[in-house]
Design an enzyme around this catalytic site. Structure first.
Site, PDB file in Angstrom:
ATOM      1  N   HIS A  77       3.937  -2.231   3.062  1.00 37.45           N
ATOM      2  CA  HIS A  77       3.875  -0.882   2.499  1.00 37.45           C
ATOM      3  C   HIS A  77       5.142  -0.598   1.694  1.00 37.45           C
ATOM      4  O   HIS A  77       6.253  -0.953   2.123  1.00 37.45           O
ATOM      5  CB  HIS A  77       3.731   0.163   3.613  1.00 37.45           C
ATOM      6  CG  HIS A  77       2.401   0.111   4.306  1.00 37.45           C
ATOM      7  ND1 HIS A  77       2.105  -0.823   5.283  1.00 37.45           N
ATOM      8  CD2 HIS A  77       1.285   0.874   4.153  1.00 37.45           C
ATOM      9  CE1 HIS A  77       0.858  -0.629   5.709  1.00 37.45           C
ATOM     10  NE2 HIS A  77       0.347   0.389   5.043  1.00 37.45           N
TER      11      HIS A  77
ATOM     12  N   HIS B  95      -5.272   9.625  -0.452  1.00 38.93           N
ATOM     13  CA  HIS B  95      -5.237   8.840   0.789  1.00 38.93           C
ATOM     14  C   HIS B  95      -6.048   9.502   1.909  1.00 38.93           C
ATOM     15  O   HIS B  95      -5.577   9.647   3.044  1.00 38.93           O
ATOM     16  CB  HIS B  95      -3.799   8.629   1.261  1.00 38.93           C
ATOM     17  CG  HIS B  95      -3.647   7.431   2.163  1.00 38.93           C
ATOM     18  ND1 HIS B  95      -3.792   7.512   3.535  1.00 38.93           N
ATOM     19  CD2 HIS B  95      -3.362   6.129   1.895  1.00 38.93           C
ATOM     20  CE1 HIS B  95      -3.599   6.322   4.082  1.00 38.93           C
ATOM     21  NE2 HIS B  95      -3.336   5.454   3.103  1.00 38.93           N
TER      22      HIS B  95
ATOM     23  N   HIS C 287      -6.056   2.809  -4.531  1.00 42.22           N
ATOM     24  CA  HIS C 287      -5.983   3.125  -3.092  1.00 42.22           C
ATOM     25  C   HIS C 287      -6.314   4.599  -2.859  1.00 42.22           C
ATOM     26  O   HIS C 287      -5.849   5.178  -1.879  1.00 42.22           O
ATOM     27  CB  HIS C 287      -4.582   2.797  -2.579  1.00 42.22           C
ATOM     28  CG  HIS C 287      -4.475   2.640  -1.095  1.00 42.22           C
ATOM     29  ND1 HIS C 287      -5.336   1.859  -0.353  1.00 42.22           N
ATOM     30  CD2 HIS C 287      -3.591   3.159  -0.189  1.00 42.22           C
ATOM     31  CE1 HIS C 287      -4.990   1.904   0.924  1.00 42.22           C
ATOM     32  NE2 HIS C 287      -3.936   2.692   1.039  1.00 42.22           N
TER      33      HIS C 287
ATOM     34  N   ASP D 214       0.824  -1.206   0.000  1.00 45.55           N
ATOM     35  CA  ASP D 214       0.000   0.000   0.000  1.00 45.55           C
ATOM     36  C   ASP D 214       0.861   1.260   0.000  1.00 45.55           C
ATOM     37  O   ASP D 214       2.020   1.256   0.427  1.00 45.55           O
ATOM     38  CB  ASP D 214      -0.904   0.044   1.236  1.00 45.55           C
ATOM     39  CG  ASP D 214      -2.094  -0.889   1.123  1.00 45.55           C
ATOM     40  OD1 ASP D 214      -2.137  -1.686   0.166  1.00 45.55           O
ATOM     41  OD2 ASP D 214      -2.971  -0.831   2.001  1.00 45.55           O
ATOM     42  N   ASP D 215       0.239   2.348  -0.462  1.00 43.15           N
ATOM     43  CA  ASP D 215       0.706   3.736  -0.292  1.00 43.15           C
ATOM     44  C   ASP D 215       1.796   4.160  -1.254  1.00 43.15           C
ATOM     45  O   ASP D 215       2.303   5.283  -1.137  1.00 43.15           O
ATOM     46  CB  ASP D 215       1.187   3.995   1.147  1.00 43.15           C
ATOM     47  CG  ASP D 215       0.070   3.891   2.153  1.00 43.15           C
ATOM     48  OD1 ASP D 215      -1.104   3.754   1.743  1.00 43.15           O
ATOM     49  OD2 ASP D 215       0.355   3.935   3.374  1.00 43.15           O
TER      50      ASP D 215
END
Length: 492
Positions: A396, A293, A289, A238-239
């Site tokens: 991540h 965010h 995603h 993620d991210d």
């Protein structure tokens, strides 16, 4: 203040009434967990117990605690249920709820897997009858066991008890709980909440004599899939993408010939088209995603769709492929249970996405150390069960220093592979190929994508230019300060 149970001679009510400022009298559990099935607090039993307490406890010290929950007696076991859980059991079993006129407690029963379930509950109709009895006894102070398990209509009961009148219990708001079924961490919301209706019949004194549930409220229904094979694992990140850490993670995955699923943030991907294409070229896949965010639970529908669509268009423009996977920011587990968690997931699903959850989370974003990340992943994978699968691992590649994740990743892959686990993209857990998870952009949409390419390239250029302008301004400011300090020293 002390709490004392009803109908228990081991608790001397009079003695407690003498020494305590308040005696909270728990007027429920006529039939209890571990005992035989029956009304939890029949109306005549309730009145008898309260009258007995009133004879030995001063009225100004007595607080009568009402119950609003259910018991499920099955075999040699008994489960305590919230009222909502009892309603859901009645709905799923299609067992009609009947109001027992002798006790004033609703009840129902059903058979499941060869086992008989007998459920008794105290809903808002039961509570109202009890409050009416307390009013006639001159008791104004009440308590509730237990907060969160009650029929929402209890609060209408309490308002009418305090202010007069009769509560309107006909409408039942949709449930806050979530009905989760299946195994796996790929989620599909198959039903949204619906409200319920009931009809009550009361006598001239306002006592409910009959109650009929016309329709029961229903919650969100979430179907889990992807957990059929415990030896299949998906590494998800993620991210990102991040210019420093994503390439290093891709190096590890490529050397091990392991695919990864990267849930990208659009604003991070803006200046890294090469990384997006490298993910796909290495057999991985990309999921949405959001663009910035945010906590999508706080966004309106238009903002949610803007977050999804901006990231989708960016990935389409840079790769020529669409995304079909989604994971919401701050999405902590694979079983969302509240409306704020389910809202973004439902919006994404309605937009054509498949929602990807997770059960294996070493919290690598907290940087606990490479050894801790490694051990937590291994332990959590080993702890997977048929009911609580552990197929999807969350790591991540963006959002900060990810050196510990990079260091732990080769050991994670080597250990689990040696134990017979096999790594697949997240879509592979449900038998979907990467080409299906990221299909090519349709021909009729190519003109829009070409326009998007120009727009995103321009945005990336503007972002880079503004960044360098900030650096230049900061540098000039520092230089000015140094020069002024030097001139001031010379003048002095």
């Amino acid at each position: 203040a002390v709490t004392v149970p009803a109908e228990d001679e081991a608790w001397p009510l009079a003695a407690f009434g003498q020494v305590a400022d308040r005696v909270i009298f728990m007027a429920y559990d006529q039939h209890w967990e571990g005992g035989t099935p029956g009304p939890i607090a029949a109306q005549d039993w309730f009145v008898t117990q309260v009258e007995a307490a009133l004879r030995v406890i001063p009225r100004d010290k007595l607080v009568v605690a009402l119950g609003s929950y259910a018991y499920d007696w099955h075999g040699d076991d008994t489960d305590a249920l919230s009222i909502e859980e009892a309603w859901l059991a009645a709905h799923d079993s299609q067992a009609p709820i009947t109001f027992d006129p002798g006790s004033g407690n609703p009840t129902f029963a059903y058979e499941e897997d060869g086992q008989h379930h007998a459920i008794w509950m105290m809903d808002a109709a039961t509570s109202w009858n009890q409050l009416r009895a307390l009013k006639k006894l001159g008791i104004d102070d009440v308590a509730l066991w237990r907060l969160g398990s009650e029929d929402p209509g209890f609060w209408a009961d309490l308002t009418a008890f305090r202010t007069g009148g009769t509560p309107d219990l006909r409408h039942i708001a949709s449930l806050l709980n979530t009905d989760v079924s299946g195994t796996g961490e790929i989620l599909r919301i198959t039903a949204t909440p619906t409200d319920g209706q009931r009809v009550l019949t009361a006598d001239a004194d306002g006592i409910v004599r009959d109650e009929r549930y016309v329709t029961l409220p229903t919650p969100y229904v979430v179907q889990r899939t992807g957990g059929a094979n415990p030896k299949l694992l998906a590494l998800t990140f993620d991210d990102g993408p991040d210019a420093t850490w994503t390439p290093r993670i891709l190096d590890v995955l490529e050397r091990a010939h392991v695919p990864g699923t990267f849930f990208v943030i659009g604003s991070n991907a803006l200046q890294h088209p090469a990384l997006l294409n490298r993910i796909i070229a290495g057999g991985g896949e990309i999921g949405n995603h959001s663009y910035t965010h945010p906590n999508m639970a706080t966004l309106g529908p238009n903002e949610t769709m803007l977050e999804l669509n901006a990231t989708q268009r960016l990935v389409q423009a840079y790769t020529g492929r669409e995304m079909r996977l989604f994971r919401a920011p701050y999405f902590g587990d694979a079983e969302p249970t509240t409306a704020d968690e389910l809202g973004p997931a439902l919006a994404a699903q309605q937009a054509g996405y498949t929602v990807v959850g997770l059960h294996v989370d070493p919290n690598d974003w907290q940087r606990p150390g490479a050894d801790s990340i490694y051990q937590q992943v291994i332990d959590q994978v080993h702890a997977g069960t048929a009911e609580n699968s552990a197929n999807i691992i969350l790591l991540h590649d963006g959002g900060g220093d990810r050196s510990e994740t990079v260091a732990a990743l080769p050991r994670i892959i080597a250990t689990l592979r040696a134990e017979g686990y096999r790594f697949v993209p997240a879509s592979g857990l449900i038998g979907v190929t990467p080409a299906q998870a990221m299909p090519p952009v349709p021909d009729h949409d190519l003109w829009a994508v070409r326009t998007d390419v120009a727009v995103f390239v321009a945005l990336a250029a503007i972002t880079a230019t503004v960044s360098w302008l900030f650096y230049l301004a900061i540098s000039l400011g520092i230089a000015r300060a140094v020069m002024m300090a030097g001139l001031a020293w010379i003048q002095a």
